[in-house]
Design an enzyme around this catalytic site. Structure first.
Site, PDB file in Angstrom:
ATOM      1  N   GLU A 191      25.294 -34.190  24.064  1.00 29.36           N
ATOM      2  CA  GLU A 191      25.382 -33.851  22.647  1.00 29.36           C
ATOM      3  C   GLU A 191      25.660 -35.118  21.840  1.00 29.36           C
ATOM      4  OE1 GLU A 191      26.483 -29.386  22.197  1.00 29.36           O
ATOM      5  OE2 GLU A 191      28.325 -30.543  22.262  1.00 29.36           O
ATOM      6  N   SER A 227      22.308 -29.430  16.666  1.00 32.70           N
ATOM      7  CA  SER A 227      21.346 -28.862  15.705  1.00 32.70           C
ATOM      8  C   SER A 227      20.109 -28.259  16.363  1.00 32.70           C
ATOM      9  CB  SER A 227      20.957 -29.908  14.658  1.00 32.70           C
ATOM     10  OG  SER A 227      22.109 -30.313  13.923  1.00 32.70           O
ATOM     11  N   ASN A 270      27.810 -21.919  21.842  1.00 33.88           N
ATOM     12  CA  ASN A 270      29.205 -22.290  21.625  1.00 33.88           C
ATOM     13  C   ASN A 270      29.602 -21.765  20.246  1.00 33.88           C
ATOM     14  OD1 ASN A 270      31.644 -23.501  21.194  1.00 33.88           O
ATOM     15  ND2 ASN A 270      30.885 -25.620  21.283  1.00 33.88           N
ATOM     16  N   TRP A 271      30.385 -20.709  20.258  1.00 34.89           N
ATOM     17  CA  TRP A 271      30.721 -20.056  18.987  1.00 34.89           C
ATOM     18  C   TRP A 271      31.807 -20.808  18.217  1.00 34.89           C
ATOM     19  CZ3 TRP A 271      30.862 -14.025  20.263  1.00 34.89           C
ATOM     20  CH2 TRP A 271      29.578 -13.650  20.688  1.00 34.89           C
ATOM     21  N   LYS A 272      32.381 -21.831  18.833  1.00 37.58           N
ATOM     22  CA  LYS A 272      33.428 -22.648  18.187  1.00 37.58           C
ATOM     23  C   LYS A 272      34.493 -21.739  17.557  1.00 37.58           C
ATOM     24  CE  LYS A 272      30.169 -26.434  17.767  1.00 37.58           C
ATOM     25  NZ  LYS A 272      29.701 -27.613  17.043  1.00 37.58           N
ATOM     26  N   GLU A 289      34.159 -32.510  19.686  1.00 36.89           N
ATOM     27  CA  GLU A 289      35.162 -32.115  18.676  1.00 36.89           C
ATOM     28  C   GLU A 289      36.568 -32.238  19.256  1.00 36.89           C
ATOM     29  OE1 GLU A 289      33.266 -28.400  17.725  1.00 36.89           O
ATOM     30  OE2 GLU A 289      31.671 -29.513  16.721  1.00 36.89           O
ATOM     31  N   GLY A 318      25.326 -24.574  18.752  1.00 35.34           N
ATOM     32  CA  GLY A 318      26.477 -24.222  17.926  1.00 35.34           C
ATOM     33  C   GLY A 318      26.072 -23.239  16.845  1.00 35.34           C
ATOM     34  N   GLY A 319      25.829 -23.748  15.653  1.00 37.33           N
ATOM     35  CA  GLY A 319      25.555 -22.916  14.478  1.00 37.33           C
ATOM     36  C   GLY A 319      24.555 -21.792  14.691  1.00 37.33           C
ATOM     37  N   GLY A 362      25.993 -30.287  14.099  1.00 38.41           N
ATOM     38  CA  GLY A 362      26.300 -29.654  12.823  1.00 38.41           C
ATOM     39  C   GLY A 362      25.757 -30.406  11.621  1.00 38.41           C
ATOM     40  N   HIS A 405      34.046 -31.463  24.967  1.00 34.96           N
ATOM     41  CA  HIS A 405      33.282 -31.375  23.718  1.00 34.96           C
ATOM     42  C   HIS A 405      33.736 -32.472  22.760  1.00 34.96           C
ATOM     43  CE1 HIS A 405      31.448 -29.954  20.058  1.00 34.96           C
ATOM     44  NE2 HIS A 405      30.664 -29.200  20.815  1.00 34.96           N
TER      45      HIS A 405
HETATM   46  P1  13P Z   1      25.298 -27.362  16.290  1.00 35.39           P
HETATM   47  O1  13P Z   1      24.207 -26.619  17.043  1.00 35.39           O
HETATM   48  O2  13P Z   1      25.920 -26.545  15.221  1.00 35.39           O
HETATM   49  O3  13P Z   1      24.842 -28.703  15.849  1.00 35.39           O
HETATM   50  O4  13P Z   1      26.484 -27.611  17.367  1.00 35.39           O
HETATM   51  C1  13P Z   1      26.193 -28.197  18.579  1.00 35.39           C
HETATM   52  C2  13P Z   1      27.403 -28.136  19.439  1.00 35.39           C
HETATM   53  O5  13P Z   1      28.375 -28.813  19.202  1.00 35.39           O
HETATM   54  C3  13P Z   1      27.389 -27.213  20.585  1.00 35.39           C
HETATM   55  O6  13P Z   1      28.468 -27.423  21.422  1.00 35.39           O
END
Ligand code: 13P
Length: 252
Positions: A167, A213, A9-11, A97, A234-235, A173, A95
């Site tokens: 998640e 993470s 997920n490149w956000k 967020e 994510g990251g 994050g 998600h």
């Molecule tokens: P991180 O891997 O940066 O913690 O993000 C997880 C995430 O929200 C994937 O959708």
């Protein structure tokens, strides 16, 4: 047998040229992988570019969101069919967020799930508890509610291409991963909920990804858990080498 899925997920990251650079590097890094479904979810504006770059490869395209209508007066929104049109096979919904920053409800997320099922697209439904909810011992209730309302009215055909991503919000994050045991406990609980809502066969076929993470250093242990069928990253998905290593996880 559930085929593992590793999704990035490149956000809100990467311009077109940066996305192209990332996906080209990733393509080479995962070229030999056949037994894992590899998915990337770039921002809307780069979908066409990434779609063209991964044509004929073992990488599948996903979008990070959609609107639950096909067309109409919905300024700023994008429909499932439009995402399919640029090559998306999956769409991430629910998600944390979006739940937290944009106030998306389980009911609205469920509308998106139905719109995606109607458009024949795969769904990656995110669920997970916050730290306060976990500390107040509400985790199982929260997961139960998110599964019940998120999947409401979805038939067995829709479930065939639905993936759940667990998640825990406190692990996103933050560098704090759930322990392997915490992940397994939540995943087993979610699978039991699916059995309750559908049946044993659907519960056994549904992939449940862990997100929060995930890194090259912890993916192997997480993937060793019997009910962890993949990861939503994510990251670490923004670095081709790290993501390629996660895709090439080794069960311990
Ligand atoms: P991180 O891997 O940066 O913690 O993000 C997880 C995430 O929200 C994937 O959708």
């Amino acid at each position: 047998m559930r085929k593992p899925m590793i999704a990035g997920n490149w956000k809100l990251h990467k311009t077109c040229s940066e996305a192209l650079e990332l996906v080209n590097e990733l393509k080479n890094g995962v070229i030999d992988i056949r037994d894992v479904e590899i998915v990337v979810a770039p921002v809307y504006t780069t979908l066409s570019t990434v779609s063209a770059a991964i044509e004929g490869t073992n990488i599948t395209l996903a979008a990070q969101n959609c609107y639950p209508e096909a067309t109409g007066a919905f300024t700023g929104e994008v429909s499932p069919a439009m995402l399919a049109d640029v090559g998306c096979r999956y769409v991430i919904i629910g998600h944390s967020e979006r739940r937290q920053l944009l106030g998306e409800s389980d009911e609205f997320i469920n509308c998106k799930a139905h719109a995606l099922a109607e458009a024949d697209m795969g769904i990656i439904l995110c669920i997970g508890e916050t730290l306060e909810e976990r500390e107040a011992d509400q985790m199982l209730d929260i997961l139960r509610r998110q599964v019940r309302l998120g999947l409401k009215g979805l038939d067995e055909a829709a479930m065939a291409s639905l993936v759940i991503a667990y998640e825990p919000v406190w692990a996103i994050g933050t560098g704090k991963t759930a322990t392997d045991e915490q992940a397994q406990e939540a995943h087993a609980f979610i699978r039991a909920l699916i059995k309750e809502h559908y049946n044993q066969e659907i519960a056994a076929q549904t992939r449940i990804l862990y997100g929060g993470s995930v890194k090259p250093g912890n993916v192997d242990a997480l993937m060793t858990q019997p009910d962890v069928d993949g990861a939503l990253v994510g990251g670490a998905s923004l670095k081709a080498a790290d993501f390629a290593r996660i895709v090439a996880f080794e069960k311990q």
